[in-house]
Motif scaffolding. Structure first.
Motif, PDB file in Angstrom:
ATOM      1  N   MET A 144       0.635  -1.164  -0.228  1.00  0.00           N
ATOM      2  CA  MET A 144      -0.037  -0.016  -0.008  1.00  0.00           C
ATOM      3  C   MET A 144       0.858   1.248  -0.066  1.00  0.00           C
ATOM      4  SD  MET A 144      -3.188   0.965   2.367  1.00  0.00           S
ATOM      5  CE  MET A 144      -2.648   2.006   3.397  1.00  0.00           C
ATOM      6  N   SER A 145       2.114   1.059   0.735  1.00  0.00           N
ATOM      7  CA  SER A 145       2.796   2.370   0.686  1.00  0.00           C
ATOM      8  C   SER A 145       3.296   2.595  -0.473  1.00  0.00           C
ATOM      9  CB  SER A 145       3.996   2.408   1.907  1.00  0.00           C
ATOM     10  OG  SER A 145       4.632   1.234   1.524  1.00  0.00           O
ATOM     11  N   GLY A 170       2.173   2.386  -3.397  1.00  0.00           N
ATOM     12  CA  GLY A 170       1.083   2.595  -4.081  1.00  0.00           C
ATOM     13  C   GLY A 170       0.815   4.204  -3.951  1.00  0.00           C
ATOM     14  N   LEU A 171       0.865   4.595  -2.448  1.00  0.00           N
ATOM     15  CA  LEU A 171       0.703   5.644  -2.011  1.00  0.00           C
ATOM     16  C   LEU A 171       1.806   6.855  -2.455  1.00  0.00           C
ATOM     17  CD1 LEU A 171      -0.636   7.934  -0.439  1.00  0.00           C
ATOM     18  CD2 LEU A 171       0.507   7.232   1.648  1.00  0.00           C
ATOM     19  N   GLY A 194       8.757   2.292   1.875  1.00  0.00           N
ATOM     20  CA  GLY A 194       7.876   1.012   1.401  1.00  0.00           C
ATOM     21  C   GLY A 194       8.833  -0.059   0.890  1.00  0.00           C
TER      22      GLY A 194
END
Length: 83
Positions: free
Chosen positions: A1-2, A4-5, A47
Motif C-alpha cells: 500500500m505504501s 502505491g501511495l 515502502g
C-alpha cells in the motif's frame, strides 16, 4: 500500500509542478507540488525498504547430545521475521 501511495504522491506532485499553469492568490502550487514529490519519493523508498526487510528469514541449526544414549541430535528451525 505504501508503494502505491508513494507513486500517487509523485504523480500528483509532478502534475502540480509541470502540467498545471494555474494561479491561486496566496497559494504556490509549484511549491506544494515539490513538497508532494519529495513526500512521494520518501514514502516509496520507505515502502521498498520495509518490503525487503519483511522477506528476510532466519535459520537456526543446533546440535546437542541426547542425555539418554549420548547420540548427536540435530535440530533445524526456520522462521520468517515479522516486522
Amino acid at each position: 500500500m505504501s508503494i502505491g501511495l508513494g507513486i500517487f504522491l509523485l504523480v500528483v506532485g509532478a502534475v502540480l509542478v509541470w502540467a498545471l499553469d494555474l494561479t491561486i492568490t496566496g497559494v504556490n502550487l509549484q511549491l506544494i507540488g515539490y513538497i508532494l514529490l519529495a513526500a512521494g519519493a520518501l514514502v516509496l523508498i520507505l515502502g521498498l525498504v520495509l518490503m525487503t526487510r519483511r522477506r528476510s528469514s532466519v535459520s537456526t541449526t543446533r546440535t546437542i547430545a541426547d542425555p539418554a544414549n549420548g547420540d548427536q541430535v540435530t535440530r533445524r528451525e526456520s522462521s520468517i521475521d515479522d516486522i
